[in-house]
Design a protein around this motif. Structure first.
Motif, PDB file in Angstrom:
ATOM      1  N   MET A   1       0.848  -1.173   0.000  1.00  0.00           N
ATOM      2  CA  MET A   1       0.000   0.000   0.000  1.00  0.00           C
ATOM      3  C   MET A   1       0.891   1.233   0.000  1.00  0.00           C
ATOM      4  N   SER A   2       0.527   2.231  -0.775  1.00  0.00           N
ATOM      5  CA  SER A   2       1.345   3.433  -0.870  1.00  0.00           C
ATOM      6  C   SER A   2       0.875   4.550   0.056  1.00  0.00           C
ATOM      7  N   ILE A   3      -0.154   4.306   0.845  1.00  0.00           N
ATOM      8  CA  ILE A   3      -0.642   5.320   1.780  1.00  0.00           C
ATOM      9  C   ILE A   3      -0.158   4.972   3.177  1.00  0.00           C
ATOM     10  N   HIS A   4       0.473   5.940   3.837  1.00  0.00           N
ATOM     11  CA  HIS A   4       1.000   5.750   5.185  1.00  0.00           C
ATOM     12  C   HIS A   4       0.530   6.899   6.055  1.00  0.00           C
ATOM     13  N   PHE A   5       0.293   6.604   7.325  1.00  0.00           N
ATOM     14  CA  PHE A   5      -0.040   7.666   8.273  1.00  0.00           C
ATOM     15  C   PHE A   5       1.204   8.514   8.476  1.00  0.00           C
ATOM     16  N   ASP A   6       1.063   9.840   8.440  1.00  0.00           N
ATOM     17  CA  ASP A   6       2.210  10.733   8.568  1.00  0.00           C
ATOM     18  C   ASP A   6       2.236  11.461   9.902  1.00  0.00           C
ATOM     19  N   HIS A   7       1.148  12.183  10.260  1.00  0.00           N
ATOM     20  CA  HIS A   7       1.172  12.934  11.511  1.00  0.00           C
ATOM     21  C   HIS A   7      -0.242  13.258  11.972  1.00  0.00           C
ATOM     22  N   THR A   8      -0.313  13.680  13.216  1.00  0.00           N
ATOM     23  CA  THR A   8      -1.540  14.228  13.767  1.00  0.00           C
ATOM     24  C   THR A   8      -1.176  15.455  14.583  1.00  0.00           C
ATOM     25  N   ILE A   9      -2.128  16.375  14.697  1.00  0.00           N
ATOM     26  CA  ILE A   9      -1.936  17.570  15.513  1.00  0.00           C
ATOM     27  C   ILE A   9      -2.808  17.428  16.746  1.00  0.00           C
ATOM     28  N   VAL A  10      -2.209  17.622  17.903  1.00  0.00           N
ATOM     29  CA  VAL A  10      -2.927  17.490  19.168  1.00  0.00           C
ATOM     30  C   VAL A  10      -2.923  18.846  19.869  1.00  0.00           C
ATOM     31  N   GLY A  11      -4.116  19.359  20.155  1.00  0.00           N
ATOM     32  CA  GLY A  11      -4.233  20.619  20.880  1.00  0.00           C
ATOM     33  C   GLY A  11      -4.044  20.413  22.369  1.00  0.00           C
ATOM     34  N   VAL A  12      -3.211  21.234  22.985  1.00  0.00           N
ATOM     35  CA  VAL A  12      -2.893  21.119  24.408  1.00  0.00           C
ATOM     36  C   VAL A  12      -2.839  22.514  25.036  1.00  0.00           C
ATOM     37  N   ARG A  13      -2.866  22.553  26.357  1.00  0.00           N
ATOM     38  CA  ARG A  13      -2.770  23.841  27.054  1.00  0.00           C
ATOM     39  C   ARG A  13      -1.381  24.447  26.942  1.00  0.00           C
ATOM     40  N   ASP A  14      -0.349  23.599  26.980  1.00  0.00           N
ATOM     41  CA  ASP A  14       1.036  24.078  26.949  1.00  0.00           C
ATOM     42  C   ASP A  14       1.874  23.071  26.172  1.00  0.00           C
ATOM     43  N   LYS A  15       2.162  23.386  24.913  1.00  0.00           N
ATOM     44  CA  LYS A  15       2.866  22.429  24.052  1.00  0.00           C
ATOM     45  C   LYS A  15       4.252  22.077  24.593  1.00  0.00           C
ATOM     46  N   HIS A  16       4.912  23.021  25.263  1.00  0.00           N
ATOM     47  CA  HIS A  16       6.241  22.738  25.814  1.00  0.00           C
ATOM     48  C   HIS A  16       6.143  21.716  26.958  1.00  0.00           C
ATOM     49  N   ALA A  17       5.168  21.898  27.843  1.00  0.00           N
ATOM     50  CA  ALA A  17       4.990  20.980  28.971  1.00  0.00           C
ATOM     51  C   ALA A  17       4.578  19.595  28.481  1.00  0.00           C
ATOM     52  N   THR A  18       3.656  19.541  27.529  1.00  0.00           N
ATOM     53  CA  THR A  18       3.190  18.245  27.029  1.00  0.00           C
ATOM     54  C   THR A  18       4.295  17.510  26.293  1.00  0.00           C
ATOM     55  N   ALA A  19       5.047  18.217  25.456  1.00  0.00           N
ATOM     56  CA  ALA A  19       6.134  17.577  24.721  1.00  0.00           C
ATOM     57  C   ALA A  19       7.210  17.063  25.687  1.00  0.00           C
ATOM     58  N   ALA A  20       7.516  17.837  26.727  1.00  0.00           N
ATOM     59  CA  ALA A  20       8.502  17.396  27.718  1.00  0.00           C
ATOM     60  C   ALA A  20       7.993  16.187  28.496  1.00  0.00           C
ATOM     61  N   TYR A  21       6.711  16.183  28.838  1.00  0.00           N
ATOM     62  CA  TYR A  21       6.083  15.059  29.545  1.00  0.00           C
ATOM     63  C   TYR A  21       6.247  13.778  28.724  1.00  0.00           C
ATOM     64  N   LEU A  22       5.933  13.853  27.435  1.00  0.00           N
ATOM     65  CA  LEU A  22       6.040  12.677  26.580  1.00  0.00           C
ATOM     66  C   LEU A  22       7.495  12.256  26.405  1.00  0.00           C
ATOM     67  N   SER A  23       8.394  13.218  26.262  1.00  0.00           N
ATOM     68  CA  SER A  23       9.821  12.884  26.149  1.00  0.00           C
ATOM     69  C   SER A  23      10.300  12.121  27.369  1.00  0.00           C
ATOM     70  N   GLU A  24       9.929  12.624  28.545  1.00  0.00           N
ATOM     71  CA  GLU A  24      10.378  11.995  29.786  1.00  0.00           C
ATOM     72  C   GLU A  24       9.809  10.594  29.953  1.00  0.00           C
ATOM     73  N   LEU A  25       8.506  10.450  29.776  1.00  0.00           N
ATOM     74  CA  LEU A  25       7.885   9.148  30.036  1.00  0.00           C
ATOM     75  C   LEU A  25       8.232   8.096  28.993  1.00  0.00           C
ATOM     76  N   LEU A  26       8.301   8.497  27.719  1.00  0.00           N
ATOM     77  CA  LEU A  26       8.591   7.523  26.669  1.00  0.00           C
ATOM     78  C   LEU A  26      10.077   7.400  26.363  1.00  0.00           C
ATOM     79  N   GLY A  27      10.895   8.241  27.009  1.00  0.00           N
ATOM     80  CA  GLY A  27      12.334   8.170  26.757  1.00  0.00           C
ATOM     81  C   GLY A  27      12.693   8.679  25.366  1.00  0.00           C
ATOM     82  N   LEU A  28      11.965   9.691  24.895  1.00  0.00           N
ATOM     83  CA  LEU A  28      12.201  10.254  23.567  1.00  0.00           C
ATOM     84  C   LEU A  28      13.157  11.438  23.648  1.00  0.00           C
TER      85      LEU A  28
END
Length: 135
Positions: A1-28
């Protein structure tokens, strides 16, 4: 199949806090700026873009797949931070994992109420019969 999922946009209160939260918990690595977003990239080429939202964020379900070592590390990080998890997305089975054939997984909420899931196998390979397991 030539169709692949690329990205999604998630609305949050504070993109910096949410991105850091995910980095810390998932080890990203830290999220990187991408236009007005902060973006996490994943090994399969997909991305999650976090956007600051003036309105209350609408709950989104994001599922991540990890190998056994990373799965255990994320579960440990949640435990050390006192973040509850469930075997089901409806929060009826606390402090438990689900087992679905050879897949294991669990759910937890991020600070904005988005439902996050961590699995060990691709969803399409699951047996379809979940069993609860204490974690």
């Amino acid at each position: 199949m030539s169709i692949h999922f690329d990205h999604t946009i998630v609305g949050v209160r504070d993109k910096h806090a949410t991105a850091a939260y995910l980095s810390e918990l998932l080890g990203l690595p830290p999220a990187v700026p991408y236009g007005p977003f902060l973006m996490h990239s994943f090994g399969n080429g997909a991305h999650v873009h976090f956007a600051d939202s003036q309105a209350a964020p609408t709950s989104t379900h994001l599922a991540f797949r990890a190998g056994e070592v990373d799965f255990a590390a994320v579960l440990d990080r949640l435990g050390r931070r006192g973040i509850p998890h469930w075997a089901d997305p409806f929060k009826r089975e606390p402090d438990a994992l689900y087992i679905d054939g050879t897949d294991r997984g669990f759910y937890w909420d991020d600070p904005d109420g988005h439902v996050l899931e961590l699995i060990t196998r691709p969803a399409a390979t699951r047996a379809g019969s979940r069993v609860r397991s204490g974690s």
